[in-house]
Motif scaffolding. Sequence first.
Motif, PDB file in Angstrom:
ATOM      1  N   GLU A   1      -3.458   0.760  -7.314  1.00 20.47           N
ATOM      2  CA  GLU A   1      -4.862   0.888  -7.679  1.00 20.47           C
ATOM      3  C   GLU A   1      -5.044   1.907  -8.807  1.00 20.47           C
TER       4      GLU A   1
ATOM      5  N   TYR B   1      -3.950  -5.951   0.853  1.00 14.04           N
ATOM      6  CA  TYR B   1      -3.944  -4.962  -0.231  1.00 14.04           C
ATOM      7  C   TYR B   1      -4.065  -5.648  -1.585  1.00 14.04           C
TER       8      TYR B   1
ATOM      9  N   ARG C   1       0.838  -1.188   0.000  1.00 11.76           N
ATOM     10  CA  ARG C   1       0.000   0.000   0.000  1.00 11.76           C
ATOM     11  C   ARG C   1       0.885   1.254   0.000  1.00 11.76           C
TER      12      ARG C   1
END
Length: 371
Positions: free
Chosen positions: A204, A231, A199
């Motif tokens: 993303e 994650y 993370r």
Amino acid sequence: MSPLTRDARVLRQLGVLAQHGEVTSVGYGPTPEGATRHLRVDDQAPSLPRSVPGVVGLALRRHQRVELAAGGLRQARALIGTERFDLVVANDARALPLAFSVAQGAPVWADMHEWAAEEFSHVFTWRTLVGPLMDDLCRRYLPRSGAVTTVCEPLARRYTEVYGVPCEVVRNAGPFRELAPTDVDDGMLRLVHSGAAIRGRNLEMLIRSTLALPQFTLDLYLVPAADGGRYLRELHELAQGSDRVRFHDPVPPDALPATLNAYDVGVFCMPPININAEFALPNKFFDFVQARLAQAVGPSPEMARLVRGLDLGVVAEDFTEDAFTAALRRLDPDRVRAGKKAADAQAHALSDETDRTVMADIVGRLLGGPR
């Protein structure tokens, strides 16, 4: 204190060390290539203090009391025992106390990787408890080290300015690979990213940008992080329902360039959450070059300088999703072909040939000449 068979930087060091003598490796995981023997630390044994006394010691800044308190370090020290060595290599700051405790006067090479005191400074507990320990270890041990190395010139200058020590650069470049750029499909460009699912690395955003652009696919080769894979599961959920985002098992470092060679563009855009992220020049950048890929990256100074200067691909204006999506839009098949051709032309210069020379010089110097 890492799984050595998955640590590409350490594996390259072991290859150089093995040319000079018998190598004893100490750390997690099975025996790595280049080691004459391996002292395996329990994979679950921590490399930082986690007991109540250890955490209290960190909070009270009693660093000398807790620098060897972590279970993994205690176990490593017991495994080494009283054996003597001609040279000891510390693989990042947390290994410095262990290295000096076993050196018995032998020279120590401190490989700091990046800026040790801010490795995970975006995490509150790390910033308040562990960061001060790392800073203290660097202040006490780096001036006593025979050699200090880091991954790029800006961080080398910082080590000299803050800790008053000469610092040499050993990049995260891998060996030269005899590969060639693969053909580019005019109808669909293939993006790829490899690394740890940590993370803060903004993975993303890579998925969302791909989903917004139907002319791209994205393949991800990700190692689960120490969060138990939480994650990584979130990333799977984000991509759910799309056949243009695919997840794969991680690939060993030595096999990675050949695997990535099947794609067109390596992608990476990590925001500058700390100084290490700001000056990131990671393994994956060099893996993308050896794989003969074009690149799409964020404006991290070291990567941006090379991507722009060598015409390897595109650099986003900032670290936002809109900026990265706009950068991908600038990639057409001809520009991707040009980036892959440039990577092929730079593959020797951006291999580890220079870095192996630096490492061999360090080892020879610390051992007092050829052996």
